[in-house]
Scaffold this motif. Structure first.
Motif, PDB file in Angstrom:
ATOM      1  N   LEU A  56       0.895  -0.797   0.004  1.00 36.66           N
ATOM      2  CA  LEU A  56      -0.137   0.112  -0.232  1.00 36.66           C
ATOM      3  C   LEU A  56       0.600   1.208   0.011  1.00 36.66           C
ATOM      4  N   THR A  57       0.408   2.483  -0.535  1.00 39.14           N
ATOM      5  CA  THR A  57       1.445   3.396  -0.662  1.00 39.14           C
ATOM      6  C   THR A  57       0.229   4.866  -0.015  1.00 39.14           C
ATOM      7  N   ASP A  58       1.045   5.713   0.001  1.00 39.55           N
ATOM      8  CA  ASP A  58       0.581   6.920   0.652  1.00 39.55           C
ATOM      9  C   ASP A  58       1.683   8.099   0.048  1.00 39.55           C
ATOM     10  N   TYR A  59       1.229   9.542  -0.100  1.00 38.46           N
ATOM     11  CA  TYR A  59       1.591  10.177  -1.105  1.00 38.46           C
ATOM     12  C   TYR A  59       1.178  11.690  -0.271  1.00 38.46           C
ATOM     13  N   ALA A  60       1.948  12.492   0.090  1.00 35.82           N
ATOM     14  CA  ALA A  60       2.053  14.004   0.717  1.00 35.82           C
ATOM     15  C   ALA A  60       1.393  14.469   0.076  1.00 35.82           C
ATOM     16  N   ALA A  61       0.971  15.630   0.011  1.00 33.97           N
ATOM     17  CA  ALA A  61      -0.498  15.927  -0.976  1.00 33.97           C
ATOM     18  C   ALA A  61      -0.005  16.591  -2.373  1.00 33.97           C
ATOM     19  N   SER A  62       1.082  16.784  -1.467  1.00 31.32           N
ATOM     20  CA  SER A  62       2.026  18.231  -3.254  1.00 31.32           C
ATOM     21  C   SER A  62       2.797  17.482  -4.035  1.00 31.32           C
ATOM     22  N   VAL A  63       2.932  16.326  -3.973  1.00 33.48           N
ATOM     23  CA  VAL A  63       3.449  15.142  -4.554  1.00 33.48           C
ATOM     24  C   VAL A  63       2.668  14.077  -5.222  1.00 33.48           C
ATOM     25  N   LYS A  64       1.519  13.564  -5.608  1.00 26.96           N
ATOM     26  CA  LYS A  64       0.248  12.981  -5.728  1.00 26.96           C
ATOM     27  C   LYS A  64      -0.109  13.093  -6.438  1.00 26.96           C
ATOM     28  N   GLY A  65       0.523  11.941  -7.562  1.00 30.89           N
ATOM     29  CA  GLY A  65      -0.319  12.362  -9.461  1.00 30.89           C
ATOM     30  C   GLY A  65       1.564  12.532 -10.021  1.00 30.89           C
ATOM     31  N   ARG A  66       1.816  13.655  -9.075  1.00 35.56           N
ATOM     32  CA  ARG A  66       3.146  13.279 -10.308  1.00 35.56           C
ATOM     33  C   ARG A  66       4.509  11.715  -9.784  1.00 35.56           C
TER      34      ARG A  66
END
Length: 123
Positions: A56-66
């Motif tokens: 499972l992955t998790d991302y900071a909002a500033s990088v999500k999708g990139r």
């Protein structure tokens, strides 16, 4: 002893891509959580992305999708694919290994760190 060695940093223009890699020794990347953090000049180290033992992955909002975190169990590496880079992504990027199965966004959730690799995005 767990050791982490990052590679793949460099200079890229805004909108470009880079791929970071973290070579892990001393444990398997699929056994516990792995993460990426970064520290920009004048800022504190901040969470970027993490992958749990179960994938499972998790991302900071500033990088999500990139930015995309992944792992290669055969090579025992963790990668960070960085697309559509922005000047504000400029930082030293650190690979981290934690003792838990689940992801963590906290620095204290990781007990092994690499030396970091510089990413510079020009405008």
């Amino acid at each position: 002893q767990v050791q982490l060695v990052e590679s793949g940093g460099g200079v890229v223009r805004a909108g470009g891509s880079l791929r970071l890699s973290c070579a892990v020794s001393g444990r398997t990347v699929s056994s516990r959580t792995m993460g990426w953090f970064r520290r920009a000049p004048g800022n504190e180290r901040e969470f970027v992305a993490a992958i749990s033992r179960d994938g499972l992955t998790d991302y900071a909002a500033s990088v999500k999708g990139r930015l995309t975190i992944s792992r290669d169990n055969a090579k025992n590496t963790v990668g960070l694919q960085m697309d559509y880079l922005k000047p504000e992504d400029t930082a030293v990027y650190y690979c981290a290994a934690g003792p838990t199965y689940a992801t963590s966004r906290s620095i204290s959730g990781y007990n092994y760190w690499g030396q970091g690799t510089q990413v510079t995005v020009s405008s």
